[in-house]
Write an enzyme that holds these catalytic residues in place. Structure first.
Site, PDB file in Angstrom:
ATOM      1  N   LYS A 259      -4.346  -3.664 -10.313  1.00 46.77           N
ATOM      2  CA  LYS A 259      -5.352  -3.853  -9.258  1.00 46.77           C
ATOM      3  C   LYS A 259      -6.693  -3.231  -9.644  1.00 46.77           C
ATOM      4  O   LYS A 259      -6.720  -2.152 -10.253  1.00 46.77           O
ATOM      5  CB  LYS A 259      -4.870  -3.205  -7.949  1.00 46.77           C
ATOM      6  CG  LYS A 259      -3.428  -3.535  -7.609  1.00 46.77           C
ATOM      7  CD  LYS A 259      -2.972  -2.973  -6.280  1.00 46.77           C
ATOM      8  CE  LYS A 259      -1.463  -3.073  -6.149  1.00 46.77           C
ATOM      9  NZ  LYS A 259      -0.726  -1.938  -6.733  1.00 46.77           N
TER      10      LYS A 259
ATOM     11  N   HIS B 109      -7.863  -4.245  -4.972  1.00 48.71           N
ATOM     12  CA  HIS B 109      -7.016  -3.244  -4.301  1.00 48.71           C
ATOM     13  C   HIS B 109      -7.399  -3.012  -2.843  1.00 48.71           C
ATOM     14  O   HIS B 109      -6.557  -2.770  -1.983  1.00 48.71           O
ATOM     15  CB  HIS B 109      -7.104  -1.922  -5.072  1.00 48.71           C
ATOM     16  CG  HIS B 109      -5.915  -1.026  -4.882  1.00 48.71           C
ATOM     17  ND1 HIS B 109      -5.454  -0.193  -5.865  1.00 48.71           N
ATOM     18  CD2 HIS B 109      -5.073  -0.850  -3.836  1.00 48.71           C
ATOM     19  CE1 HIS B 109      -4.389   0.467  -5.421  1.00 48.71           C
ATOM     20  NE2 HIS B 109      -4.148   0.087  -4.184  1.00 48.71           N
TER      21      HIS B 109
ATOM     22  N   TYR C 286      -3.781   4.354  -9.708  1.00 45.59           N
ATOM     23  CA  TYR C 286      -2.549   5.144  -9.881  1.00 45.59           C
ATOM     24  C   TYR C 286      -2.601   6.007 -11.150  1.00 45.59           C
ATOM     25  O   TYR C 286      -1.741   6.852 -11.362  1.00 45.59           O
ATOM     26  CB  TYR C 286      -1.304   4.243  -9.955  1.00 45.59           C
ATOM     27  CG  TYR C 286      -1.058   3.368  -8.751  1.00 45.59           C
ATOM     28  CD1 TYR C 286      -1.788   3.520  -7.583  1.00 45.59           C
ATOM     29  CD2 TYR C 286      -0.087   2.372  -8.783  1.00 45.59           C
ATOM     30  CE1 TYR C 286      -1.576   2.701  -6.487  1.00 45.59           C
ATOM     31  CE2 TYR C 286       0.132   1.544  -7.680  1.00 45.59           C
ATOM     32  CZ  TYR C 286      -0.618   1.713  -6.552  1.00 45.59           C
ATOM     33  OH  TYR C 286      -0.398   0.895  -5.467  1.00 45.59           O
TER      34      TYR C 286
HETATM   35  P1  NDP Z   1       8.170   3.008  -0.378  1.00 48.76           P
HETATM   36  O1  NDP Z   1       8.219   2.526   1.018  1.00 48.76           O
HETATM   37  O2  NDP Z   1       8.631   2.116  -1.478  1.00 48.76           O
HETATM   38  O3  NDP Z   1       8.995   4.385  -0.395  1.00 48.76           O
HETATM   39  C1  NDP Z   1       9.102   5.189  -1.532  1.00 48.76           C
HETATM   40  C2  NDP Z   1       9.865   6.463  -1.132  1.00 48.76           C
HETATM   41  O4  NDP Z   1      11.190   6.135  -0.743  1.00 48.76           O
HETATM   42  C3  NDP Z   1       9.973   7.443  -2.277  1.00 48.76           C
HETATM   43  O5  NDP Z   1       9.856   8.736  -1.722  1.00 48.76           O
HETATM   44  C4  NDP Z   1      11.378   7.211  -2.822  1.00 48.76           C
HETATM   45  O6  NDP Z   1      11.887   8.419  -3.351  1.00 48.76           O
HETATM   46  C5  NDP Z   1      12.131   6.808  -1.583  1.00 48.76           C
HETATM   47  N1  NDP Z   1      13.208   5.833  -1.876  1.00 48.76           N
HETATM   48  C6  NDP Z   1      13.105   4.697  -2.605  1.00 48.76           C
HETATM   49  N2  NDP Z   1      14.268   4.034  -2.598  1.00 48.76           N
HETATM   50  C7  NDP Z   1      15.133   4.775  -1.875  1.00 48.76           C
HETATM   51  C8  NDP Z   1      16.495   4.600  -1.522  1.00 48.76           C
HETATM   52  N3  NDP Z   1      17.175   3.541  -1.927  1.00 48.76           N
HETATM   53  N4  NDP Z   1      17.079   5.564  -0.760  1.00 48.76           N
HETATM   54  C9  NDP Z   1      16.387   6.642  -0.342  1.00 48.76           C
HETATM   55  N5  NDP Z   1      15.083   6.856  -0.635  1.00 48.76           N
HETATM   56  C10 NDP Z   1      14.465   5.924  -1.405  1.00 48.76           C
HETATM   57  O7  NDP Z   1       6.679   3.550  -0.601  1.00 48.76           O
HETATM   58  P2  NDP Z   1       5.424   3.286  -1.497  1.00 48.76           P
HETATM   59  O8  NDP Z   1       4.268   3.667  -0.655  1.00 48.76           O
HETATM   60  O9  NDP Z   1       5.561   3.929  -2.819  1.00 48.76           O
HETATM   61  O10 NDP Z   1       5.335   1.699  -1.708  1.00 48.76           O
HETATM   62  C11 NDP Z   1       5.934   1.013  -2.766  1.00 48.76           C
HETATM   63  C12 NDP Z   1       4.908   0.552  -3.805  1.00 48.76           C
HETATM   64  O11 NDP Z   1       3.946  -0.300  -3.198  1.00 48.76           O
HETATM   65  C13 NDP Z   1       4.063   1.654  -4.431  1.00 48.76           C
HETATM   66  O12 NDP Z   1       4.768   2.420  -5.365  1.00 48.76           O
HETATM   67  C14 NDP Z   1       2.928   0.850  -5.000  1.00 48.76           C
HETATM   68  O13 NDP Z   1       3.315   0.217  -6.207  1.00 48.76           O
HETATM   69  C15 NDP Z   1       2.697  -0.172  -3.892  1.00 48.76           C
HETATM   70  N6  NDP Z   1       1.669   0.291  -2.918  1.00 48.76           N
HETATM   71  C16 NDP Z   1       0.502  -0.434  -2.831  1.00 48.76           C
HETATM   72  C17 NDP Z   1      -0.512  -0.030  -1.985  1.00 48.76           C
HETATM   73  C18 NDP Z   1      -1.769  -0.814  -1.927  1.00 48.76           C
HETATM   74  O14 NDP Z   1      -2.762  -0.297  -1.362  1.00 48.76           O
HETATM   75  N7  NDP Z   1      -1.808  -2.017  -2.465  1.00 48.76           N
HETATM   76  C19 NDP Z   1      -0.384   1.159  -1.118  1.00 48.76           C
HETATM   77  C20 NDP Z   1       0.906   1.825  -1.236  1.00 48.76           C
HETATM   78  C21 NDP Z   1       1.869   1.374  -2.101  1.00 48.76           C
HETATM   79  P3  NDP Z   1      12.669   8.469  -4.783  1.00 48.76           P
HETATM   80  O15 NDP Z   1      11.641   8.191  -5.832  1.00 48.76           O
HETATM   81  O16 NDP Z   1      13.209   9.851  -4.814  1.00 48.76           O
HETATM   82  O17 NDP Z   1      13.749   7.408  -4.714  1.00 48.76           O
END
Ligand code: NDP
Length: 286
Positions: free
Chosen positions: A78, A112, A49
Site C-alpha cells: 500500500k 492506504h 508497516y
Molecule cells: P486481526 O483482527 O487479524 O487480529 C490480530 C490479533 O489476533 C493478533 O493479536 C493475533 O495474535 C490474534 N490472533 C490471530 N489469530 C488468532 C487465533 N486464531 N486465535 C487467537 N488469537 C488470534 O487484526 P489486524 O489489525 O492485524 O488485521 C489483520 C491485517 O489487516 C493486518 O495485519 C494488516 O495486514 C491489515 N490491516 C490493514 C489496515 C489498513 O488500514 N488497510 C489496518 C489494520 C490492519 P497472535 O499473533 O499472537 O496470533
C-alpha cells in the site's frame, strides 16, 4: 485455498496473511514459513508497516523451500499517506515499495488512506491529491508494474468520487469489517460495482474472540472463535487477512473451508453491529 477472480481477471486467494506489526527479519521469516506451510499464498503488507523489505527477502528465501515461485503468491502492498502529492511523489512512493519488496511487480497495490499525512482530515485538498495518487497507480498498472490496483479505508463517498473519475476501476476495497462493524452499505456498493471487499481486523484485533455469541457459535460448530469470525466474512464473499505470528493460530485461520454457518447464525453475528472501530475512522476525511 479458495480464491476470487478480481474485476480484471487476477485471481486473489480469499484468505491471506496480515503482517501489520510483524517486524524484524527473524519473526517475518518464521511467520511466513509457517503460513506457506499451511497453504497461505497471499500476503498483505504496506509501506507504513516498515516490513516490506523483510517480507520481500523472506519470500525470496522461502518460496523455493516450499516448491513455489513468485507467480504462485500474491503480494499486496500500500502507498503510505505521506506519498499523496504531485504525481511524481506518488509514483516515487509506489516504486519505493517495489524496491523494498525487491520485486519486478506487485500483485495488488492499494492507496492506504484517503487523506494526506500531516493534514487535517477535513482539508479540502485531499480529494485532488488522492486522485493524483490514483492516476500514478493507473500508469503503473498499465505498464504491468501492478497486476491490480485498489484502495483502502475509503468510505462509500470516497468510492463514488473515485469511480466517477478513474480510468482503471479499483479491483479491491480493503476496510475494517467484523461483527462489531458491519459495513453493509459499503459491501452492497462493492457488490454492485464489481469491487472485491477485503476485510481487515476480522478478529477485531483480537477483541472479538471472547464475544459470548462468537464463543457460543464456536462451541456449537466445534470450531474456534477466530474460525467463526473469518467464516462469517467468507460466506458474504468478503476476503480476510488475519494477522498472526503464532503457528497454531496461523494454521487455524486457514482451516475455514470444511464448515458452513447457518443463515440464522450469520444473522446473529450481523446483529452484534455496534459501529465500533478498532482501527482508524476515515469518515471525516474530505
Ligand atoms: P486481526 O483482527 O487479524 O487480529 C490480530 C490479533 O489476533 C493478533 O493479536 C493475533 O495474535 C490474534 N490472533 C490471530 N489469530 C488468532 C487465533 N486464531 N486465535 C487467537 N488469537 C488470534 O487484526 P489486524 O489489525 O492485524 O488485521 C489483520 C491485517 O489487516 C493486518 O495485519 C494488516 O495486514 C491489515 N490491516 C490493514 C489496515 C489498513 O488500514 N488497510 C489496518 C489494520 C490492519 P497472535 O499473533 O499472537 O496470533
Amino acid at each position: 485455498m479458495e480464491s476470487v477472480k478480481l474485476n480484471n481477471g487476477v485471481e486473489m486467494p480469499l484468505v491471506g496473511l496480515g503482517t501489520f506489526k510483524v517486524r524484524g527479519y527473524e519473526v517475518v521469516c518464521r511467520t511466513l514459513d509457517a503460513a506457506l506451510g499451511h497453504g497461505y499464498r497471499s500476503f498483505d503488507t504496506a509501506a507504513v508497516y516498515q516490513n516490506e523489505r523483510d517480507v520481500g527477502r523472506a519470500l525470496k528465501e522461502l518460496l523455493p523451500k516450499h516448491g513455489l515461485s513468485r507467480q504462485d503468491v500474491v503480494i499486496t502492498s500500500k502507498l503510505g499517506p505521506k506519498s499523496h502529492g504531485e504525481e511524481a511523489e506518488a509514483e516515487a512512493g509506489c516504486l519505493q515499495s517495489l524496491e523494498a519488496l525487491d520485486c519486478e511487480y506487485v500483485d495488488l497495490y492499494l492507496i492506504h488512506w484517503p487523506g494526506k499525512q500531516g493534514w487535517r482530515s477535513g482539508d479540502e485538498r485531499n480529494p485532488a491529491w488522492r486522485q493524483r495518487s490514483w492516476e500514478a497507480m493507473e500508469s503503473l498498472y498499465r505498464n504491468g508494474t501492478f497486476r491490480a490496483i485498489g484502495v483502502s479505508n475509503y468510505t462509500a463517498g470516497h468510492m463514488r468520487e473515485l469511480l466517477a473519475k478513474c480510468h482503471v476501476r479499483p479491483a479491491v476495497l480493503q476496510v475494517e469489517y467484523h461483527p462489531h462493524l458491519v459495513q453493509s452499505e459499503l459491501l452492497a456498493f462493492c457488490l454492485a460495482n464489481g469491487i472485491h471487499l477485503q476485510a481487515y481486523s476480522s478478529l477485531g484485533t483480537g477483541r472479538l474472540l471472547a464475544e459470548p455469541t462468537v464463543k457460543g457459535l464456536a462451541d456449537s460448530y466445534g470450531k474456534t472463535p477466530a474460525q467463526v469470525l473469518l467464516r462469517w466474512a467468507l460466506q458474504q464473499g468478503i476476503g480476510v487477512i488475519p494477522k498472526s505470528t503464532d503457528p497454531e493460530h496461523i494454521a487455524e485461520n486457514a482451516q475455514l473451508f470444511d464448515f458452513r454457518l447457518a443463515e440464522e447464525d450469520v444473522e446473529a453475528l450481523n446483529g452484534l453491529h455496534s459501529d465500533t472501530r478498532y482501527c482508524w475512522d476515515p469518515r471525516h476525511v474530505a
